[in-house]
Write a protein that holds these residues in place. Structure first.
Motif, PDB file in Angstrom:
ATOM      1  N   GLY A 322      15.844  -7.913  42.555  1.00 33.85           N
ATOM      2  CA  GLY A 322      14.916  -8.238  42.177  1.00 33.85           C
ATOM      3  C   GLY A 322      14.161  -7.895  40.870  1.00 33.85           C
ATOM      4  O   GLY A 322      13.197  -8.111  40.522  1.00 33.85           O
ATOM      5  N   ASN A 323      14.756  -6.867  40.376  1.00 36.32           N
ATOM      6  CA  ASN A 323      14.567  -6.460  39.204  1.00 36.32           C
ATOM      7  C   ASN A 323      15.550  -6.548  37.770  1.00 36.32           C
ATOM      8  O   ASN A 323      15.946  -5.953  37.173  1.00 36.32           O
ATOM      9  CB  ASN A 323      14.490  -4.940  39.203  1.00 36.32           C
ATOM     10  CG  ASN A 323      13.414  -4.303  40.101  1.00 36.32           C
ATOM     11  OD1 ASN A 323      12.262  -4.699  39.645  1.00 36.32           O
ATOM     12  ND2 ASN A 323      13.609  -3.688  41.063  1.00 36.32           N
ATOM     13  N   ARG A 324      15.628  -8.045  37.738  1.00 39.76           N
ATOM     14  CA  ARG A 324      16.545  -8.534  36.789  1.00 39.76           C
ATOM     15  C   ARG A 324      15.929  -8.180  35.315  1.00 39.76           C
ATOM     16  O   ARG A 324      14.523  -8.304  35.438  1.00 39.76           O
ATOM     17  CB  ARG A 324      16.896 -10.013  36.904  1.00 39.76           C
ATOM     18  CG  ARG A 324      17.820 -10.515  35.650  1.00 39.76           C
ATOM     19  CD  ARG A 324      17.982 -11.992  36.170  1.00 39.76           C
ATOM     20  NE  ARG A 324      18.956 -12.112  37.362  1.00 39.76           N
ATOM     21  CZ  ARG A 324      19.979 -12.181  37.383  1.00 39.76           C
ATOM     22  NH1 ARG A 324      20.708 -12.031  36.290  1.00 39.76           N
ATOM     23  NH2 ARG A 324      20.713 -12.327  38.621  1.00 39.76           N
ATOM     24  N   PRO A 325      16.682  -7.827  34.345  1.00 42.69           N
ATOM     25  CA  PRO A 325      16.127  -7.787  33.000  1.00 42.69           C
ATOM     26  C   PRO A 325      15.557  -8.834  32.338  1.00 42.69           C
ATOM     27  O   PRO A 325      15.861  -9.779  32.822  1.00 42.69           O
ATOM     28  CB  PRO A 325      17.082  -6.857  32.105  1.00 42.69           C
ATOM     29  CG  PRO A 325      18.320  -7.184  32.705  1.00 42.69           C
ATOM     30  CD  PRO A 325      17.964  -7.395  34.257  1.00 42.69           C
ATOM     31  N   ARG A 326      14.197  -8.642  31.439  1.00 44.02           N
ATOM     32  CA  ARG A 326      13.937  -9.709  30.906  1.00 44.02           C
ATOM     33  C   ARG A 326      14.882 -10.480  29.860  1.00 44.02           C
ATOM     34  O   ARG A 326      15.053 -11.628  29.694  1.00 44.02           O
ATOM     35  CB  ARG A 326      12.512  -9.405  30.238  1.00 44.02           C
ATOM     36  CG  ARG A 326      11.504  -9.095  31.168  1.00 44.02           C
ATOM     37  CD  ARG A 326      10.373  -8.481  30.521  1.00 44.02           C
ATOM     38  NE  ARG A 326       9.757  -9.700  29.969  1.00 44.02           N
ATOM     39  CZ  ARG A 326       8.291  -9.617  29.348  1.00 44.02           C
ATOM     40  NH1 ARG A 326       7.885  -8.522  29.019  1.00 44.02           N
ATOM     41  NH2 ARG A 326       7.591 -10.593  28.739  1.00 44.02           N
ATOM     42  N   ARG A 327      15.544  -9.630  29.175  1.00 41.22           N
ATOM     43  CA  ARG A 327      16.664 -10.064  28.139  1.00 41.22           C
ATOM     44  C   ARG A 327      17.986  -9.707  28.684  1.00 41.22           C
ATOM     45  O   ARG A 327      18.240  -8.896  29.621  1.00 41.22           O
ATOM     46  CB  ARG A 327      16.414  -9.105  27.029  1.00 41.22           C
ATOM     47  CG  ARG A 327      15.255  -9.230  26.167  1.00 41.22           C
ATOM     48  CD  ARG A 327      15.000  -8.446  24.862  1.00 41.22           C
ATOM     49  NE  ARG A 327      14.054  -8.903  24.036  1.00 41.22           N
ATOM     50  CZ  ARG A 327      12.741  -8.290  24.282  1.00 41.22           C
ATOM     51  NH1 ARG A 327      12.644  -7.580  25.303  1.00 41.22           N
ATOM     52  NH2 ARG A 327      11.635  -8.683  23.610  1.00 41.22           N
ATOM     53  N   SER A 328      18.976 -10.708  28.276  1.00 41.52           N
ATOM     54  CA  SER A 328      20.133 -10.960  28.702  1.00 41.52           C
ATOM     55  C   SER A 328      20.890  -9.439  28.262  1.00 41.52           C
ATOM     56  O   SER A 328      20.479  -8.965  27.228  1.00 41.52           O
ATOM     57  CB  SER A 328      20.811 -11.912  28.393  1.00 41.52           C
ATOM     58  OG  SER A 328      20.227 -13.153  28.937  1.00 41.52           O
ATOM     59  N   ILE A 329      21.894  -9.166  28.964  1.00 40.51           N
ATOM     60  CA  ILE A 329      22.741  -7.820  28.647  1.00 40.51           C
ATOM     61  C   ILE A 329      24.249  -8.331  28.615  1.00 40.51           C
ATOM     62  O   ILE A 329      24.706  -8.946  29.504  1.00 40.51           O
ATOM     63  CB  ILE A 329      22.553  -6.734  29.428  1.00 40.51           C
ATOM     64  CG1 ILE A 329      21.007  -6.336  29.494  1.00 40.51           C
ATOM     65  CG2 ILE A 329      23.443  -5.519  29.123  1.00 40.51           C
ATOM     66  CD1 ILE A 329      20.681  -5.126  30.183  1.00 40.51           C
ATOM     67  N   LEU A 330      25.109  -8.045  27.591  1.00 37.71           N
ATOM     68  CA  LEU A 330      26.446  -8.442  27.632  1.00 37.71           C
ATOM     69  C   LEU A 330      27.057  -7.257  27.405  1.00 37.71           C
ATOM     70  O   LEU A 330      26.815  -6.195  26.648  1.00 37.71           O
ATOM     71  CB  LEU A 330      26.885  -9.056  26.070  1.00 37.71           C
ATOM     72  CG  LEU A 330      28.247  -9.300  26.094  1.00 37.71           C
ATOM     73  CD1 LEU A 330      28.821 -10.320  27.184  1.00 37.71           C
ATOM     74  CD2 LEU A 330      28.555  -9.674  24.245  1.00 37.71           C
ATOM     75  N   PHE A 331      27.870  -6.666  28.402  1.00 38.14           N
ATOM     76  CA  PHE A 331      28.665  -5.560  28.417  1.00 38.14           C
ATOM     77  C   PHE A 331      30.079  -5.693  27.972  1.00 38.14           C
ATOM     78  O   PHE A 331      30.959  -6.764  28.477  1.00 38.14           O
ATOM     79  CB  PHE A 331      28.818  -5.152  30.007  1.00 38.14           C
ATOM     80  CG  PHE A 331      27.598  -4.780  30.638  1.00 38.14           C
ATOM     81  CD1 PHE A 331      26.790  -3.608  30.390  1.00 38.14           C
ATOM     82  CD2 PHE A 331      26.886  -5.975  31.569  1.00 38.14           C
ATOM     83  CE1 PHE A 331      25.482  -3.342  31.234  1.00 38.14           C
ATOM     84  CE2 PHE A 331      25.574  -5.505  31.964  1.00 38.14           C
ATOM     85  CZ  PHE A 331      24.932  -4.342  31.663  1.00 38.14           C
ATOM     86  N   LEU A 332      30.481  -5.074  26.815  1.00 35.96           N
ATOM     87  CA  LEU A 332      31.504  -5.607  25.882  1.00 35.96           C
ATOM     88  C   LEU A 332      32.387  -4.449  25.896  1.00 35.96           C
ATOM     89  O   LEU A 332      32.084  -3.364  25.358  1.00 35.96           O
ATOM     90  CB  LEU A 332      30.983  -5.977  24.743  1.00 35.96           C
ATOM     91  CG  LEU A 332      31.981  -6.313  23.523  1.00 35.96           C
ATOM     92  CD1 LEU A 332      32.621  -7.504  23.687  1.00 35.96           C
ATOM     93  CD2 LEU A 332      31.300  -6.621  22.256  1.00 35.96           C
ATOM     94  N   ASN A 333      33.602  -4.430  26.286  1.00 33.03           N
ATOM     95  CA  ASN A 333      34.821  -3.539  25.787  1.00 33.03           C
ATOM     96  C   ASN A 333      35.687  -4.315  25.027  1.00 33.03           C
ATOM     97  O   ASN A 333      36.243  -5.202  25.506  1.00 33.03           O
ATOM     98  CB  ASN A 333      35.345  -3.202  27.274  1.00 33.03           C
ATOM     99  CG  ASN A 333      34.392  -2.820  28.368  1.00 33.03           C
ATOM    100  OD1 ASN A 333      34.274  -3.424  29.344  1.00 33.03           O
ATOM    101  ND2 ASN A 333      33.757  -1.677  28.221  1.00 33.03           N
ATOM    102  N   VAL A 334      35.850  -3.649  24.101  1.00 38.28           N
ATOM    103  CA  VAL A 334      36.752  -4.265  22.921  1.00 38.28           C
ATOM    104  C   VAL A 334      37.887  -3.488  22.716  1.00 38.28           C
ATOM    105  O   VAL A 334      38.431  -2.506  22.956  1.00 38.28           O
ATOM    106  CB  VAL A 334      36.131  -4.277  21.476  1.00 38.28           C
ATOM    107  CG1 VAL A 334      34.575  -4.926  21.476  1.00 38.28           C
ATOM    108  CG2 VAL A 334      35.921  -2.924  21.015  1.00 38.28           C
ATOM    109  N   THR A 335      38.910  -4.572  22.245  1.00 41.38           N
ATOM    110  CA  THR A 335      40.217  -3.902  22.029  1.00 41.38           C
ATOM    111  C   THR A 335      40.513  -3.640  20.346  1.00 41.38           C
ATOM    112  O   THR A 335      39.755  -4.114  19.572  1.00 41.38           O
ATOM    113  CB  THR A 335      41.294  -5.055  22.343  1.00 41.38           C
ATOM    114  OG1 THR A 335      42.873  -4.614  22.212  1.00 41.38           O
ATOM    115  CG2 THR A 335      41.270  -6.427  21.628  1.00 41.38           C
TER     116      THR A 335
END
Length: 498
Positions: A322-335
């Motif tokens: 129930g503690n979802r962040p207000r802004r979205s988060i993208l977890f990005l692992n790049v090649t």
């Protein structure tokens, strides 16, 4: 340099006002980032069985699947039409034949010279090698370089623009010295030799006849039959005093497609979900040497990759409770970072979420070790922070506030100078966000003897310290994700040219 950090009471009070800075929730979720979990994931990703996670390799794909499965298991979504993968279209260019002869000397690739250019020729070209030295208008007026190989002295300067200027002036190719001393050159040559036979990976571009051969200062002197000190002096203002030499060269190239992917997991925010924070690392490394030795890449950048995983788990756990962040988060692992920041470049050119809605990039590249600067220090709880105040005066303060409140690390800014000779700012994936005026902070532990060596292994990782660093990044992301106002972009990007 003062490595310590003191914030005034007024600044502390000011930074405490936004969002959840003093709430206990983030401490609870930060504590889910553990040395045990980091060890588990890194032991797998940096194992010999993963064969160095080379870009486009089968083991690289296994690593990508490992990351995607992890994100899926924690309830993160795949933002690429339901997929966790963004295809990055790359090609491998293999230079099957590279020859260089000056006078009667047939030079040996990756011993006498390293080929760093481009080209594809049906037959060898015969020409002269002339010495230009420094690329100045005065020198250019003294040397006829059209259709010839041109010797450049580029020690201590950025060479890309110089090379372009000389090629545009009509040179057929370049023989360049970019560092003094045979030992320095040998380290580079040995690395190229260890990767011999592997293609040069990049985006598919039209082949340019741009043969560039890097040699040591000693070898350049030998080619011209002139002592190094004489050559250095002539490079300044009298290049015409160095006699030209007969030369020939050939470059033969083939290209093959490479299957490579960026991996991402997405956590949608609540009332400010259109705004996105990107937390990034590169999951590739450089594979296996020509002798079969594995470049495990535990610190570079297995450490950053598993840190992103653990930070993602902390946010996912918070969301489930129930503690979802207000802004979205993208977890990005790049090649493709090791091949020239390719994956992050592709993402920033083909973003899944609009760049104008991207609030921040926190990039993690090498956070598992202690470097040369701190190896003899009584306090090794440090992390280098790079770029955090260039585009936003808010961001550096937010990092510092969360560090004082929760982490108590030494925040070291020595590599954040615009004229840093190491150029670390330009050497990791945050660069491709900053160039689009997105605020960034790059977290880094500096270099050590195992950097880009087969000895960069899991047993040398400082997991408790790495845990502290990952938690600081989590706290910073939590703060930015939950504050009322988007962090300001009130600075100017003064570092745009790699």
């Amino acid at each position: 340099m003062n490595k310590g950090l003191i914030l005034s009471g007024a600044l502390t009070a000011a930074l405490a006002l936004p969002s959840f800075a003093q709430a206990p929730a983030q401490v609870k979720y930060a504590n889910t980032i553990t040395a045990a979990d980091l060890t588990k994931h890194l032991t797998h990703l940096a194992s010999d069985e993963m064969k160095g996670r080379d870009t486009g390799s089968e083991e690289g794909k296994l690593a990508a699947n490992y990351l995607a499965d992890f994100y899926k298991s924690h309830g993160l979504t795949g933002p690429v039409d339901g997929s966790y993968f963004q295809n990055v279209p790359l090609v491998s260019s293999t230079f099957n034949k590279v020859t260089l002869q000056v006078g009667k000397s047939k030079l040996v690739e990756n011993q006498d010279f390293v080929f760093v250019g481009d080209g594809d020729m049906a037959k060898a070209a015969k020409t002269e090698l002339v010495f230009l030295g420094l690329v100045t208008e005065e020198n250019l007026a003294k040397v006829d370089l059209k259709g010839k190989l041109v010797g450049l002295w580029a020690v201590g300067v950025r060479s890309n623009d110089l090379v372009t200027k000389v090629m545009d002036a009509g040179a057929a190719g370049i023989v360049i010295v970019s560092m003094e001393g045979q030992a320095n050159f040998d380290r580079i040559a040995n690395r190229y030799k260890s990767l011999a036979g592997k293609g040069r990976i990049g985006f598919d571009q039209e082949t340019k006849q741009r043969p560039i051969f890097m040699v040591s200062s000693d070898k350049m002197a030998q080619l011209f039959g002139t002592p190094v000190e004489t050559l250095k002096e002539a490079a300044k203002a009298s290049p015409e005093t160095i006699a030209s030499q007969k030369a020939s060269y050939q470059v033969v190239k083939t290209k093959t497609p490479v299957e490579a992917y960026n991996v991402m997991g997405f956590l949608e925010g609540t009332d400010k979900k259109e705004e996105v924070i990107v937390i990034s690392s590169h999951y590739d490394h450089v594979g296996v040497s020509s002798e079969g030795e594995v470049f495990n890449g535990a610190d570079d950048d297995g450490s950053g990759t598993v840190s992103v995983m653990e930070i993602a788990e902390a946010f996912a756990t918070a969301a489930k409770e129930g503690n979802r962040p207000r802004r979205s988060i993208l977890f990005l692992n790049v090649t493709g970072e090791e091949k020239g920041l390719l994956g992050s470049e592709y993402y920033s050119d083909h973003p899944i979420f609009p760049l104008e809605n991207t609030v921040l990039n926190l990039n993690i590249d090498m956070v598992g070790r202690i470097d040369y600067e701190y190896q003899d220090s009584s306090n090794t709880d440090f992390v280098y922070v790079i770029g955090s105040e260039m585009l936003s005066t808010d961001l550096k303060k937010i990092v510092e506030y969360n560090n004082i409140t929760y982490s108590d690390l030494i925040l070291d800014y020595r590599y954040d100078a615009a004229d840093d000779p190491n150029r670390f700012y330009y050497r990791s994936d945050h660069y491709n966000f900053a160039k689009h005026n997105i605020p960034i902070a790059f977290f880094f532990n500096g270099v050590h003897d195992d950097y880009h060596q087969v000895t960069d292994t899991v047993d040398k990782i400082e997991f408790p310290l790495m845990t502290k660093r990952a938690r600081l990044i989590f706290y910073t992301a939590w703060d930015v994700a939950n504050r009322e106002n988007r962090i300001r972009v009130d600075g100017t990007n003064t570092r745009t040219d790699r």
